[in-house]
Design an enzyme around this catalytic site. Structure first.
Site, PDB file in Angstrom:
ATOM      1  N   GLU A   1      -7.399 132.262  56.171  1.00 46.81           N
ATOM      2  CA  GLU A   1      -8.838 131.575  56.196  1.00 46.81           C
ATOM      3  C   GLU A   1     -10.004 132.309  55.299  1.00 46.81           C
ATOM      4  O   GLU A   1     -10.851 131.585  54.787  1.00 46.81           O
ATOM      5  CB  GLU A   1      -9.429 131.766  57.738  1.00 46.81           C
ATOM      6  CG  GLU A   1      -8.646 130.935  58.708  1.00 46.81           C
ATOM      7  CD  GLU A   1      -8.783 131.344  60.146  1.00 46.81           C
ATOM      8  OE1 GLU A   1      -9.344 130.594  60.943  1.00 46.81           O
ATOM      9  OE2 GLU A   1      -8.356 132.273  60.636  1.00 46.81           O
TER      10      GLU A   1
ATOM     11  N   GLU B   1      -1.563 130.934  64.412  1.00 49.65           N
ATOM     12  CA  GLU B   1      -2.161 131.436  65.832  1.00 49.65           C
ATOM     13  C   GLU B   1      -1.650 130.767  66.880  1.00 49.65           C
ATOM     14  O   GLU B   1      -1.836 131.371  67.796  1.00 49.65           O
ATOM     15  CB  GLU B   1      -3.792 131.268  65.332  1.00 49.65           C
ATOM     16  CG  GLU B   1      -4.581 132.172  64.522  1.00 49.65           C
ATOM     17  CD  GLU B   1      -4.508 131.731  63.187  1.00 49.65           C
ATOM     18  OE1 GLU B   1      -5.073 132.359  62.388  1.00 49.65           O
ATOM     19  OE2 GLU B   1      -3.769 130.959  62.659  1.00 49.65           O
TER      20      GLU B   1
END
Ligand code: T1G
Ligand code: NAD
Length: 688
Positions: A108, A128
């Site tokens: 990210e 995740e």
């Protein structure tokens, strides 16, 4: 310039600033790293002499994500969001240099940079969801803008990484550099400055945000993820990227993340993440014990298991010899392996060339002498003690000194097999699960005489062939099958007392297992157990009656359920209900309707109780080991953390009381709570 703090360094290469993080082993974005990054970014932003910036990591990988050990603790500023805001506020070209596994918050952060450059072996991903979470630092809003919502959704809902070459083709990466990454990224950055390339943030890109195909993709990706909260949150967040302005979508992503990270499912999945790694640390192996080198392997028996085990070696690039008793049986085994690979190729899971390369690593023979060069030999012949002892006695003669000799037995005494040789220190169990090339669990059975380096070799080999190795002691059924046997006893008891196979299976599936005990039995074949019981003079009132009526399961179109021709869908069968009622009458068992809650308790609690005995006996070293075995080998829902973790959430006093009740009701002494449960419940403690 120089060290910003213990984890972040800042240096210059002419007009280029290089910010390097160093937080071994995987550069998790812990607090100190985040603080160092914000500080460094501030310094280079205000330094007029700096024309561009590179963010890189030392060690084996770029940031592998947020620091999972910080979850659940009070947040420390700056958070990852602030780091990313500082990245996006950089008025000079900012390039991320990727190697290893740029995962989660690390990926990210890279998505917030103007450019991303990698070496060919790098992988990027947002795993995740495997922790019961969703990307919480803008990944659900930025990735769809870069590669389109559908492809982004696949990466986010599966959590599976992609290789650098695919990331380049998708436009995630701007360049793949050969050779030294730092030199390559600095050269790239210099070209960016020289060409005055426009600095376009991913957040500002809208052209790929199309809704077409999104709903179908979401449905297809989440169809098999029943019971889990995180996949649905991933879908909602990525949909927001299409429908909401960037900042709105980001805000909503944060809300979803905070809800999940404090939720039970993510806590359970994080437990399994760490328990899996803990399981690889085997008590009793002295620090510094080196595994023996493994450059080739051998498998004895090319049946159901042997073929799959050989594929594990070939998939990891290790040459393997497979031994059978005759050419026909050998060819049958090799044909099954080839068919397996072809099926994967046809599903797009493997390239045809790669299949050929792997097949070329598997050679078949009918002479045991051929395994003389193998560093590890895994025996997978029929489950017969005398046969296995003969095979090991022969192996002793042909296997090279220091070769590890493993048996894939699912129930037999590994020590007795070892005693068939004069080198028991080299003997252990490597218990794969069917299909061996798919199931990730590997129970490594430590024999009484197994040498520490032989054990270390099996654990290292297990990880190398993509398995989750868990070391257990010698007992009947080891850990998984021993606990499963408790469930089978209770399952039959429930049928005799009035439950129907479809009710029991529905309760177990409702709890989160992919399949119930009776559909599982039908798949494996009821006749296998029947023949073993007959051999031992034992009887299972219902299952034997079914077998006597040729209800062998899927293979005969009827077992505990009936199956339409060509279908594997279990359907209730009134004939089975009649056979069960007759068995209950023969045993004089009164019947009643049984609530789902009770069924779930009686399917789960006796297994946990047996797990407690397994800990008492030291057959398993830690409760987490048992949890990992059940999640990776027996379909226990990962978002419930495994049987022992689940018991701790329930509270051992409650478990003790329910088990005592069921022991009273059934008169079955084995249901009496284990001493460990009594003690821990009395002390108000859990297994963990
Ligand atoms: N945080 C803390 N510790 C970690 C860690 C992490 N992210 N990743 C690994 N470790 C520890 C691990 O416990 C082990 O410790 C050691 O590092 C080596 O790991 C905002 C919120 C990177 C592919 O999910 O998948 O970012 O046992 O044995 O086989 O959106 O580790 O030695 O004491 O696994 O080479 C997202 C998790 C986080 C990646 C390397 N990232 N890690 O595999 O080594 S959430 C992940 C992995 C997030 C943001 C969200 C693998 C690996 P110990 P290892 P490996
Ligand atoms: P299988 O019957 O499918 O295959 C056994 C193979 O061994 C046969 O092909 C046979 O010809 C071969 N064989 C017998 N004697 C031999 C010898 N002396 N030399 C070379 N080959 C020989 O059995 P399977 O299901 O693959 O089981 C093999 C072992 O794995 C058993 O110990 C079993 O308990 C264990 N196991 C099975 C499963 C499973 O689900 N099937 C799971 C875990 C462990």
């Amino acid at each position: 310039m120089g060290n910003i703090n213990a984890s972040v360094d800042l240096r210059r290469d002419g007009e280029i600033a290089i910010i390097t993080a160093d937080n071994p082993p995987v550069n998790a974005l812990k607090h100190e790293v985040r603080a160092g990054l914000v500080e460094a970014l501030g310094r280079v932003r205000d330094d007029a002499g700096i024309k561009a910036v590179v963010i890189a990591c030392a060690g084996r990988t770029f940031f592998a994500g947020a620091d999972i050990t910080e979850f659940g603790k009070p947040p420390q500023a700056p958070g990852l969001g602030e780091v990313i805001a500082a990245v996006e506020a950089m008025p000079k070209p900012l390039v991320a240099a990727l190697h290893g596994t740029a995962f989660g918050g690390g990926f990210e952060l890279a998505l917030a940079c103007h450019f991303r450059v990698a070496i060919a072996s790098a992988r990027v991903g947002l795993p995740e969801v495997k922790l019961g979470l969703l990307p919480g630092a803008g990944g659900t809003q930025r990735l769809p803008r870069l590669i389109g919502p559908e492809k982004a959704l696949k990466m986010i809902v599966t959590g599976d990484p992609i290789e650098a070459c695919e990331a380049l083709a998708d436009g995630i990466l701007d360049e793949i550099v050969e050779g030294d990454l730092t030199a390559g990224v600095i050269a790239f950055t210099r070209r960016v400055v020289a060409e005055g390339r426009p600095l376009r943030l991913v957040r500002d890109r809208e052209e790929k945000l199309v809704a077409e195909g999104f709903a179908d993709a979401a449905e297809a990706l989440t169809r098999r993820l029943r019971g889990r909260e995180a996949p649905a949150a991933c879908v909602e967040a990525v949909r927001n990227a299409i429908t909401l302005p960037f900042e709105e979508g980001l805000k909503r992503e944060g809300e979803l993340f905070r809800k999940l990270v404090t939720g039970d499912q993510s806590k359970a999945q994080r437990h399994i993440f760490f328990a899996e790694r803990e399981a690889a640390r085997v008590p009793g192996i002295p620090q510094g014990t080196n595994p023996r080198p493994i450059t080739s392997g051998a498998v004895i028996g090319a049946g159901t298991m042997g073929g799959g085990i050989a594929m594990c070696f070939a998939n990891a690039g290790i040459p393997v010899t497979i031994v059978e008793t005759g050419r026909d049986l050998l060819q049958r085994g090799l044909d099954r392996v080839a068919a397996n690979y072809r099926a994967t190729v046809s599903r797009g899971g493997l390239g045809a060339e790669e299949m050929e390369r792997r097949m070329a690593l598997i050679s078949g023979v009918t002479e045991l002498d051929a395994v003389g060069a193998a560093d590890v030999v895994i025996e997978a012949v029929f489950e017969d003690m005398d046969l296995k002892k003969r095979v090991f006695a022969d192996l002793e003669r042909v296997a090279k000194t220091n070769a590890v000799l493993a048996t894939n037995t699912s129930t037999l005494d590994v020590d007795e097999i070892a005693r068939a040789t004069s080198r028991p220190q080299d003997v252990l169990g490597m218990h794969f699960f069917s299909p061996a090339n798919v199931m990730r669990l590997l129970e490594i059975v430590r024999g009484a005489a197994t040498a520490p380096d032989a054990l270390a070799t099996a654990v290292a080999l297990g990880r190398r062939i993509g398995k989750v190795p868990v070391t257990v002691g010698v007992c009947y059924g080891f850990v998984g099958n021993r606990m499963l046997a408790r469930r089978s006893v209770e399952a039959e008891r429930l049928l005799l007392e009035g439950a129907l196979p479809q009710e029991v299976d529905a309760a177990v599936v409702g709890f989160g297992f992919p399949m119930g005990p009776f559909a599982m039995a039908d798949m494996a074949g009821l006749d296998v157990g029947w023949l073993i019981r007959k051999g031992r003079g034992e009887r299972n009132e219902i299952e034997d009656a079914l077998c006597e009526a040729r209800h062998f399961g899927q293979k005969t179109g009827k077992g505990y359920f009936r199956y339409e021709p060509g279908s594997r869908t279990p359907l209730p069968d009134s004939e089975v209900e009649r056979i069960i009622a007759e068995a209950a009458a023969r045993l004089n068992r009164p019947r009643r309707s049984i609530a789902q809650e009770e069924i779930v308790e009686r399917m789960i609690f006796p297994m946990i109780n047996e797990g407690a005995r397994i800990l008492e006996e030291g057959i398993a070293a830690r409760p987490g080991d048992i949890d990992v075995i059940w999640v990776y080998g027996y379909g226990w829902p990962v978002w419930r953390g495994g049987p022992m973790y689940y018991a701790d959430q329930l509270g051992l006093a409650h478990l003790r009381d329910r088990l005592s009740l069921y022991a009273e009701q059934s008169g079955d002494e084995t249901l009496r709570p284990a001493a460990l449960i009594h003690r821990l419940a009395a002390e108000g403690r859990g297994f963990a």
